[in-house]
Design a protein around this motif. Structure first.
Motif, PDB file in Angstrom:
ATOM      1  N   PHE A  63       0.914  -1.307   0.082  1.00  0.00           N
ATOM      2  CA  PHE A  63       0.315  -0.080   0.319  1.00  0.00           C
ATOM      3  C   PHE A  63       1.259   1.214  -0.084  1.00  0.00           C
ATOM      4  N   GLU A  64       0.992   2.547  -1.402  1.00  0.00           N
ATOM      5  CA  GLU A  64       1.077   3.214  -0.758  1.00  0.00           C
ATOM      6  C   GLU A  64       0.336   4.652  -0.994  1.00  0.00           C
ATOM      7  N   PHE A  65       0.854   5.341   0.653  1.00  0.00           N
ATOM      8  CA  PHE A  65      -0.373   6.688   0.230  1.00  0.00           C
ATOM      9  C   PHE A  65       0.685   7.333   0.797  1.00  0.00           C
ATOM     10  N   ALA A  75      -1.998 -10.946   7.298  1.00  0.00           N
ATOM     11  CA  ALA A  75      -4.128 -11.150   7.979  1.00  0.00           C
ATOM     12  C   ALA A  75      -3.186  -9.811   9.075  1.00  0.00           C
ATOM     13  N   PHE A  76      -2.891  -8.070   7.744  1.00  0.00           N
ATOM     14  CA  PHE A  76      -2.178  -7.128   8.691  1.00  0.00           C
ATOM     15  C   PHE A  76      -3.431  -6.930   9.294  1.00  0.00           C
ATOM     16  N   ASP A  77      -2.970  -5.767  10.482  1.00  0.00           N
ATOM     17  CA  ASP A  77      -3.418  -5.139  11.899  1.00  0.00           C
ATOM     18  C   ASP A  77      -4.254  -4.131  11.438  1.00  0.00           C
ATOM     19  N   ASP A  85       2.953   9.301  10.013  1.00  0.00           N
ATOM     20  CA  ASP A  85       2.014   9.880  10.185  1.00  0.00           C
ATOM     21  C   ASP A  85       0.320   9.227   9.183  1.00  0.00           C
ATOM     22  N   VAL A  86      -0.553   9.741  10.711  1.00  0.00           N
ATOM     23  CA  VAL A  86      -1.575   9.082  10.326  1.00  0.00           C
ATOM     24  C   VAL A  86      -2.380   9.414   9.556  1.00  0.00           C
ATOM     25  N   GLU A  87      -2.473  10.538   8.409  1.00  0.00           N
ATOM     26  CA  GLU A  87      -2.491  10.759   7.207  1.00  0.00           C
ATOM     27  C   GLU A  87      -2.816   9.185   6.820  1.00  0.00           C
ATOM     28  N   TRP A  88      -1.621   8.319   6.406  1.00  0.00           N
ATOM     29  CA  TRP A  88      -1.237   7.023   6.085  1.00  0.00           C
ATOM     30  C   TRP A  88      -3.015   6.009   6.722  1.00  0.00           C
ATOM     31  N   LEU A  89      -2.800   6.090   7.789  1.00  0.00           N
ATOM     32  CA  LEU A  89      -3.491   5.085   8.006  1.00  0.00           C
ATOM     33  C   LEU A  89      -4.810   5.809   7.619  1.00  0.00           C
ATOM     34  N   HIS A  93      -7.981   3.632   5.213  1.00  0.00           N
ATOM     35  CA  HIS A  93      -9.793   3.063   5.592  1.00  0.00           C
ATOM     36  C   HIS A  93     -10.234   3.826   4.631  1.00  0.00           C
ATOM     37  N   LYS A  94     -10.482   5.230   4.202  1.00  0.00           N
ATOM     38  CA  LYS A  94     -10.867   5.304   3.328  1.00  0.00           C
ATOM     39  C   LYS A  94     -10.863   4.864   1.897  1.00  0.00           C
ATOM     40  N   PHE A  95     -10.406   4.068   1.739  1.00  0.00           N
ATOM     41  CA  PHE A  95     -10.298   2.719   0.654  1.00  0.00           C
ATOM     42  C   PHE A  95     -10.693   2.967  -0.746  1.00  0.00           C
ATOM     43  N   TYR A  96     -10.064   3.833  -1.114  1.00  0.00           N
ATOM     44  CA  TYR A  96     -10.235   4.849  -2.165  1.00  0.00           C
ATOM     45  C   TYR A  96     -10.094   3.633  -3.731  1.00  0.00           C
ATOM     46  N   TYR A  97      -9.450   2.940  -3.042  1.00  0.00           N
ATOM     47  CA  TYR A  97      -8.312   1.402  -3.900  1.00  0.00           C
ATOM     48  C   TYR A  97      -9.453   0.816  -4.346  1.00  0.00           C
ATOM     49  N   ALA A  98     -10.767   1.320  -2.761  1.00  0.00           N
ATOM     50  CA  ALA A  98     -11.512  -0.374  -4.068  1.00  0.00           C
ATOM     51  C   ALA A  98     -12.286   0.358  -5.348  1.00  0.00           C
TER      52      ALA A  98
END
Length: 665
Positions: A63-65, A75-77, A85-89, A93-98
């Motif tokens: 994952f690259e943000f 099975a990542f947490d 940087d909290v912006e990465w997390l 969770h925003k799921f743009y990649y979906a």
């Protein structure tokens, strides 16, 4: 009734659905949602987050943000952040990649994209509490889940997903939307995107329990948000050019979705959206990007003008969206948005002598910090573009993260990182550590947008800033001459001497390509497509500093910074910004003596310059005058004037070619 209750007890996921859908089996539900045709909607995809390289990386859990890649295990947490940087997390969770996975599946029929979408989505609702992270993250995730769903179910030739997963997806979606309704952000851009998510879910999934209430609730609250968050001139109250367009994109999505499904919205929504589109139209530079004023990126939002044209049939929106290829040029070249304090000066729209991209452009920021916490300490800041590129730029935001040896967040936000005057090395507003982060703690400067005058071939702006951090009044006056160049006058007033630093941040293309010289002809700066010149003053020093600009979050490029400095009480910087296409202009600049009642006055009382241009569009002499103190008339050259400003252009024989003054005399 007993049969229904038994069904719900046997499968509580069906509680997410209204009757009669709660009586269907998972297989029947999937078939129904695939075949229904009464709901019309569209997917919105973030292209930056969904490049083929990023999507193929996600297939391998890479994952690259924000330009920071991390390889996660299978099975990542979801609750742990590998990045400081909290912006990465948040982006995880925003799921743009979906949405990207869905589009790639539609384009390729490669089941790896479908399987990855199902695996990531199931992993999320199996392991993440609905209240993890802030409500705006939930809102964006709901939007992206629905946009992705269209590719896998609504618009798919066959519903090639697992029926049990599909029911879990609907149940999680219903839970998240219900949570949003009870936990909306109190105001501004986050609240708007959350309400859009609720509206979108209500329109696309009327079969979900509570959808009728979601629809009426979201429409009511969206109207209120539109009225409270957009200023009377249509600019968003956070006064960030980027966030303005993000909010506008949400409202346009709502308006289009309502039109597709014959949903009536309050009548005044359209007029407010049109005002927001007007700022969008004027804010875009000739190269198609917006300046990164306050927090945000220098992005391209011309697709919003295309949407505006489709909704409102405005040919000016289509003209700007297509860089002059279609539609009709706007009637106004320059425009001031008085409620916000923004003004845009433009030489034209490519419909006369110059190509669209070659037109000259200046953005002036005489705005307050704005609501929320996105404002930069940049009062009287400018950005300049011409001949297809940005020349003087607002460096942007770079990051929200304050960790590391250098606090880049604080650096990019401070006054010295903007194109204005810094006094005694201080910020315009007290910005100091508070608990774990820096926080704006003092009152913002008093400001006055004193004048904005727009005429064919001439513009005049006048803004005033009075900081509470130092006893200095800063006045900035801007003259835009014949659509060719600008005179920037920075007047500083104080009772005691201070250190003044006037900075101009150049674009990254100017790195290692900018030279300076100081001689009897003035203080010169030569950079690609731009000459910066000041008439000589004994107390002015010219230096070239190292700096950075950030066109997008997490990216910074080295770029030179021009610094004119002086130590004085009252002082006046007079700076000519002269853009050029290929050959630097050959001109001279001299400061003209000014008198009042026969007595010579200094440049802090009145200023006059003569610019002699021997190239470009023919030889001419421009005489520019600015009065800084009210009173009797001033004399300079062969003129006596009581005007606040005056511009006169003469040919080599002394004939007047153009004339502008405050009183139009």
């Amino acid at each position: 009734m007993s049969a229904v209750l038994n069904t719900l007890k046997a499968d509580p996921r069906l509680l997410a659905l209204a009757a009669p859908y709660c009586n269907m089996t998972p297989v029947e539900l999937l078939a129904y949602f695939h075949c229904r045709r009464q709901i019309r909607y569209f997917s919105v995809i973030d292209e930056e987050q969904n490049t083929p390289e990023k999507l193929d990386g996600i297939l391998r859990n890479r994952f690259e943000f924000n330009h920071q890649p991390y390889q996660l295990d299978g099975a990542f947490d979801w609750l742990s952040n590998p990045c400081a940087d909290v912006e990465w997390l948040i982006l995880l969770h925003k799921f743009y990649y979906a949405v990207g996975l869905g589009r790639r599946f539609q384009q390729t029929d490669d089941t790896r994209y479908r399987d990855k979408w199902q695996a990531l989505t199931r992993s999320w609702f199996d392991n993440v509490p609905v209240d993890f992270l802030s409500s705006d993250v939930t809102g964006r995730r709901v939007q992206n889940w629905i946009f992705a769903y269209r590719y896998f179910v609504s618009a798919a030739a066959e519903p090639l997903i697992d029926a049990e997963f599909h029911l879990d997806f609907l149940a999680s979606l219903q839970q998240q939307v219900a949570y949003l309704c009870d936990n909306l952000t109190p105001a501004r851009n986050h609240r708007t995107l959350e309400l859009y998510a609720i509206f979108l879910a209500a329109v696309v999934f009327p079969e979900l329990r509570g959808a009728d209430e979601w629809l009426s609730f979201s429409i009511r609250e969206l109207q209120r948000n539109l009225q409270t968050d957009l200023l009377p001139d249509g600019v968003h109250c956070e006064l960030s050019t980027d966030y303005h367009h993000i909010v506008l994109r949400n409202f346009l999505g709502i308006r289009r979705l309502a039109m597709l499904n014959n949903i009536e919205l309050p009548a005044d929504m359209d007029e407010t959206i049109k005002k927001a589109l007007s700022f969008c139209l004027h804010a875009h530079k000739p190269d198609g990007f917006i300046p990164a004023i306050s927090d945000g990126d220098s992005a391209n939002f011309l697709d919003l003008l295309r949407q505006g044209h489709e909704l409102y049939d405005d040919p000016a929106m289509l003209y700007v969206a297509t860089a002059g290829q279609q539609g009709q040029a706007p009637t106004e070249c320059s425009k001031t948005f008085a409620s916000s304090g923004y003004s845009i000066l433009r030489s034209g729209w490519g419909d006369q002598d110059d190509a669209y991209q070659d037109e000259r452009y200046l953005f002036f920021d005489c705005a307050p910090l704005g609501a929320g916490n996105h404002g930069h300490l940049d009062l009287l800041n400018i950005e300049v573009a011409a001949y297809g590129r940005s020349l003087i730029v607002d460096p942007g935001r770079y990051t929200y993260d304050e960790s590391g040896d250098t606090n880049w967040r604080v650096l990019f936000r401070r006054t010295g990182y903007h194109n204005t005057v810094q006094v005694d090395g201080k910020n315009q507003t007290l910005y100091a550590p508070h608990i774990r982060k820096y926080k704006i703690q003092g009152p913002e400067p008093a400001r006055e947008f004193k004048c904005a005058l727009h005429r064919p071939g001439f513009d005049y702006l006048h803004g005033i800033a009075a900081s509470h951090e130092y006893p200095v009044i800063h006045e900035r006056k801007i003259l835009f001459i014949a659509g060719q160049y600008w005179l920037i006058c920075d007047l500083l007033r104080a009772e005691q001497a201070h250190d003044y630093e006037l900075r101009f941040h150049l674009d990254a293309l100017a790195e290692h390509r900018t030279t300076t010289s100081v001689n009897s002809a003035g203080l010169w700066v030569d950079s690609p497509n731009l000459v910066i010149l000041q008439a000589p003053q004994l107390d002015t020093r010219l230096t070239l500093e190292s700096g950075f600009i950030s066109p997008s979050y997490g990216v910074k490029h080295p770029a030179p910074v021009v610094n004119f400095s002086a130590h004085a009480a009252n002082y006046c910087f007079l700076t000519v910004l002269f853009p050029y296409q290929s050959t630097p202009p050959e001109f001279t600049l001299e400061q003209l003596p000014v008198s009042q009642n026969g007595q010579a006055v200094g440049s802090t009382s009145a200023s006059a310059l003569r610019l002699h241009n021997q190239q470009a569009r023919g030889e001419y002499y421009d005489e520019l005058f600015l009065a800084h103190r009210a009173g009797a008339g001033y004399e300079f050259a062969d003129l006596n004037t009581e005007s606040a400003f005056l511009f006169r252009r003469l040919d080599r024989e002394g004939r007047i070619l153009a004339w502008h003054s405050a009183d139009k005399s």
